[in-house]
Design an enzyme around this catalytic site. Sequence first.
Site, short mmCIF file in Angstrom:
data_model
loop_
_atom_site.label_atom_id
_atom_site.label_comp_id
_atom_site.label_asym_id
_atom_site.label_seq_id
_atom_site.Cartn_x
_atom_site.Cartn_y
_atom_site.Cartn_z
N ARG A 7 23.06 10.40 6.80
CA ARG A 7 22.92 9.23 7.68
C ARG A 7 22.42 8.02 6.90
O ARG A 7 22.83 6.89 7.17
CB ARG A 7 21.96 9.55 8.83
CG ARG A 7 22.35 10.75 9.68
CD ARG A 7 23.75 10.63 10.26
NE ARG A 7 24.05 11.71 11.19
CZ ARG A 7 24.55 12.90 10.85
NH1 ARG A 7 24.82 13.16 9.57
NH2 ARG A 7 24.80 13.82 11.76
N ASP A 55 -5.76 9.38 -4.69
CA ASP A 55 -6.76 9.11 -3.66
C ASP A 55 -8.07 9.77 -4.05
O ASP A 55 -8.09 10.82 -4.69
CB ASP A 55 -6.32 9.63 -2.29
CG ASP A 55 -7.16 9.04 -1.16
OD1 ASP A 55 -6.74 8.03 -0.57
OD2 ASP A 55 -8.26 9.59 -0.89
N ASP A 125 -7.79 0.24 0.45
CA ASP A 125 -8.61 -0.31 1.54
C ASP A 125 -9.56 -1.40 1.05
O ASP A 125 -10.52 -1.73 1.74
CB ASP A 125 -9.40 0.81 2.23
CG ASP A 125 -10.33 1.56 1.27
OD1 ASP A 125 -10.50 1.10 0.12
OD2 ASP A 125 -10.88 2.60 1.66
N CYS A 166 1.35 -14.49 -7.60
CA CYS A 166 0.75 -13.16 -7.49
C CYS A 166 -0.37 -13.16 -6.44
O CYS A 166 -0.71 -14.19 -5.86
CB CYS A 166 0.22 -12.71 -8.84
SG CYS A 166 -1.30 -13.53 -9.36
N CYS A 181 -11.29 -1.68 9.30
CA CYS A 181 -11.09 -0.80 10.45
C CYS A 181 -12.41 -0.23 10.93
O CYS A 181 -12.52 0.21 12.08
CB CYS A 181 -10.10 0.32 10.10
SG CYS A 181 -10.46 1.18 8.56
#
Length: 339
Positions: A7, A55, A125, A166, A181
Site C-alpha cells: 500500500r 534514551d 524533552d 538552524c 508537560c
Amino acid sequence: MDERYSRQQKFKPIGQHGQRLLEKATVAVIGCGALGSAIAEMLVRAGIGHLHLVDRDVVEISNLQRQQLFCERQARETMPKVVAAEQRLREIRSDVQLTITIDHADGTHIEHLARQCDLLMDATDNFETRIMINDAAYKYRRPWVYGACVGSTGVVFPFVPGSSACLRCLLPSLPAVNETCDMAGIIGSAVQMTAALQCTEALKWLTGNKDALIRKVHHFDLWSHTRIDSGLTRIKRLNCPTCGDSPTFESLSPIRKTQIEMLCGQNTVQVIPGNSRTIDFDEAERTGRLANISVRRTPYFVEMHIKEYRMILFSNGRLLIHGLNDVHQGRKLYHQLFG
C-alpha cells in the site's frame, strides 16, 4: 512488490524505488519517550533498514497514557525504555536492524550518530540536547527533524544544512523558562500528530522527495483547531556559531562537569557525572550495603531505595532519583551516598 509495503509503494511519491531507499536508510531517534516511541514504530512499519534508539530513562506507569510501545509489565519491572521498545519493535518487524543505547545523549554520542546516520529525529524533552543535535547535524551536513509537543500543541520543522537557518538562529539564547508537560500536561493525540508530521518529513527526505519538505516552522493546536506557519529566511545569522560563516559547534565540547537537573514531565532528578567521576555497579552495591538500604541489581542498572526516593544507577554512572523535585536535595543525596 513486497506485500508488507504494497500500500505504501502504491503511493506514487514513494513507489518501489522509494521503498528500496527506505530499506537502505539509517536513522537515529534521540529520545524514546512519547515522541520517540511513536516515531520509532512508524519508521519501523514503513520499512527503515536500521534504527538507532537512544534514551536515558526507564518505563514508568505515568508513561503509558501516551508512550505507545510500552505496557504495565515493563513499568513494574522499571525496564529501560530502549529495551522495552526493542522488544516490541522486533515483534512488529523481525528483520529490522536496531541499535539501542541506554544513556543520556551527550555531544560525543550525538556526533557519532550524525557521522553514521542519514537522518536524525528529535524526540527529546529539552533545548540543550536539541542544540547539540543541531550542532552535530550541521557539522556533518545531516538533516534533522525537530519536534516538540505540550498540552494540545505541537511544533515541527526539518532543518537541512545549507538550505535553512538552524535552530540556534531561531533561538539565539535558550529560554530561561519553557512550558513542559509537567506543568501543562499533554494529550496523546498531540503526541501522535507531532510524530506523524515528523515522520512524514523523514519519508520525504529519505525517498528523494526533498522538494516536498515544509519550508516554514509548523505550529498547531488540536484543541483550538488552529495552526501557524512561520518562515526562517530572515532570521538566519551570518555570525551564528552553528550555520554562520565561521561555525564553532560549541555545544559539542567533550569537556563535561557533573550535571544535576530536573527531568521534563517527571518527579525525577538526574545526575550526570563529570569526566573525572564515574560510579560502577560494584561500588553502588557496596555503598548500599554500608548504608543499610535496599539494593537490586539488573543487567541494565542498580536500583536503590533510600527514604521515600527510588534511585536508579546506570552503568556509566548516570543516576536518576525518582520521587524528588528539588535539584539541591538531589545534589545532597548524591554526595551523601557517593562522596
